[in-house]
Motif scaffolding. Structure first.
Motif, mmCIF file in Angstrom:
data_model
loop_
_atom_site.group_PDB
_atom_site.id
_atom_site.type_symbol
_atom_site.label_atom_id
_atom_site.label_comp_id
_atom_site.label_asym_id
_atom_site.label_seq_id
_atom_site.Cartn_x
_atom_site.Cartn_y
_atom_site.Cartn_z
ATOM 1 N N ALA A 15 0.805 -1.225 0.000
ATOM 2 C CA ALA A 15 0.000 0.000 0.000
ATOM 3 C C ALA A 15 0.843 1.283 0.000
ATOM 4 C CB ALA A 15 -0.988 -0.011 1.169
ATOM 5 N N LEU A 18 2.281 1.674 -3.456
ATOM 6 C CA LEU A 18 1.178 2.033 -4.344
ATOM 7 C C LEU A 18 0.864 3.515 -4.242
ATOM 8 C CD1 LEU A 18 -1.134 1.042 -6.246
ATOM 9 C CD2 LEU A 18 -2.484 0.665 -4.172
ATOM 10 N N ALA A 19 0.782 4.017 -3.020
ATOM 11 C CA ALA A 19 0.464 5.434 -2.809
ATOM 12 C C ALA A 19 1.517 6.337 -3.444
ATOM 13 C CB ALA A 19 0.346 5.724 -1.310
ATOM 14 N N LEU A 22 1.336 6.168 -7.334
ATOM 15 C CA LEU A 22 0.175 6.920 -7.808
ATOM 16 C C LEU A 22 0.412 8.424 -7.672
ATOM 17 C CD1 LEU A 22 -2.762 4.735 -6.432
ATOM 18 C CD2 LEU A 22 -1.994 4.954 -8.824
ATOM 19 N N SER A 27 0.870 5.372 -12.614
ATOM 20 C CA SER A 27 -0.264 4.480 -12.340
ATOM 21 C C SER A 27 -0.088 3.106 -12.987
ATOM 22 C CB SER A 27 -1.577 5.122 -12.768
ATOM 23 O OG SER A 27 -1.533 5.462 -14.135
ATOM 24 N N ALA A 30 2.219 1.266 -10.787
ATOM 25 C CA ALA A 30 1.523 0.978 -9.529
ATOM 26 C C ALA A 30 0.625 -0.242 -9.676
ATOM 27 C CB ALA A 30 0.699 2.192 -9.097
ATOM 28 N N LEU A 31 -0.138 -0.293 -10.761
ATOM 29 C CA LEU A 31 -1.045 -1.417 -10.993
ATOM 30 C C LEU A 31 -0.263 -2.698 -11.288
ATOM 31 C CD1 LEU A 31 -3.865 -2.586 -11.307
ATOM 32 C CD2 LEU A 31 -3.830 -1.822 -13.694
ATOM 33 N N LEU A 34 1.116 -3.967 -8.043
ATOM 34 C CA LEU A 34 0.061 -4.543 -7.212
ATOM 35 C C LEU A 34 -0.294 -5.946 -7.689
ATOM 36 C CD1 LEU A 34 -2.101 -4.277 -4.986
ATOM 37 C CD2 LEU A 34 -3.592 -3.250 -6.720
ATOM 38 N N THR A 151 -4.943 -0.601 1.041
ATOM 39 C CA THR A 151 -4.902 -0.402 -0.409
ATOM 40 C C THR A 151 -5.935 0.633 -0.835
ATOM 41 O OG1 THR A 151 -4.112 -2.657 -0.732
ATOM 42 C CG2 THR A 151 -5.105 -1.567 -2.641
ATOM 43 N N ALA A 152 -7.123 0.558 -0.269
ATOM 44 C CA ALA A 152 -8.167 1.539 -0.587
ATOM 45 C C ALA A 152 -7.740 2.946 -0.182
ATOM 46 C CB ALA A 152 -9.478 1.154 0.111
ATOM 47 N N VAL A 155 -5.216 4.284 -2.668
ATOM 48 C CA VAL A 155 -5.825 4.684 -3.933
ATOM 49 C C VAL A 155 -6.672 5.946 -3.769
ATOM 50 C CG1 VAL A 155 -7.531 3.995 -5.672
ATOM 51 C CG2 VAL A 155 -5.801 2.363 -4.906
ATOM 52 N N ALA A 156 -7.368 6.062 -2.650
ATOM 53 C CA ALA A 156 -8.325 7.148 -2.462
ATOM 54 C C ALA A 156 -7.708 8.482 -2.050
ATOM 55 C CB ALA A 156 -9.373 6.729 -1.432
#
Length: 161
Positions: A15, A18-19, A22, A27, A30-31, A34, A151-152, A155-156
């Motif tokens: 996570a 990923l942050a 992003l 991106s 990042a994907l 993941l 993870t959410a 992303v958020a």
């Protein structure tokens, strides 16, 4: 740990990466990272299927994590159709994801009393936090929930550097 616990720890540990990816506008990386980390979450446990290989032996070491990362980087370097300027960054991502993905599995197994021999073949010493048994369904489910939540959040949240 069981499958859910391994996926949860992989998500939780990826996570922050990923942050950052992003936040800097990477991106696709990042994907890919993941998906790669999730795809590798169970690889060390393939030792169950290999005759003569003990569970939580050589496949549950930092040496194995580096080996997987190196093999993925080598594969990335030899992919056809990849622009020459993209090969090195792709190989670096593959090296990181391979090593990180396997290391996440080791972290999950280090939560259990059996632990892992991280530095094999240099030493057979096992490292364990003894926080929960591998078969604890509640712990596995909580790890998955925590990983999905982290993870959410990654992303958020609109991180900016």
């Amino acid at each position: 740990m069981y499958r859910t616990g391994h996926y949860g720890v992989s998500l939780l540990l990826y996570a922050p990466v990923l942050a950052v990816l992003l936040a800097i506008g990477r991106s696709s990386a990042a994907l890919a990272g993941l998906l790669g980390v999730l795809a590798l979450a169970r690889v060390p446990d393939w030792d169950h299927r290999i005759p003569g290989v003990t569970h939580r032996g050589s496949t549950h070491t930092l040496a194995f994590a580096w080996l997987v990362g190196a093999l993925l980087a080598a594969a990335a370097l030899s992919l056809p159709g990849v622009a020459p300027g993209a090969r090195i960054p792709l190989a670096a991502l593959a090296l990181f994801v391979g090593t990180y993905g396997i290391t996440a599995h080791l972290v999950a197994d280090a939560l259990t009393p059996s632990g892992v021999a991280l530095f094999w073949p240099l030493t057979a010493n096992r490292y364990s936090l003894s926080l929960t048994t591998a078969s604890n369904r509640l712990a596995n489910t909580l790890l998955l929930a925590l990983g999905v939540f982290a993870t959410a959040v990654a992303v958020a949240l609109p991180f900016q550097f």
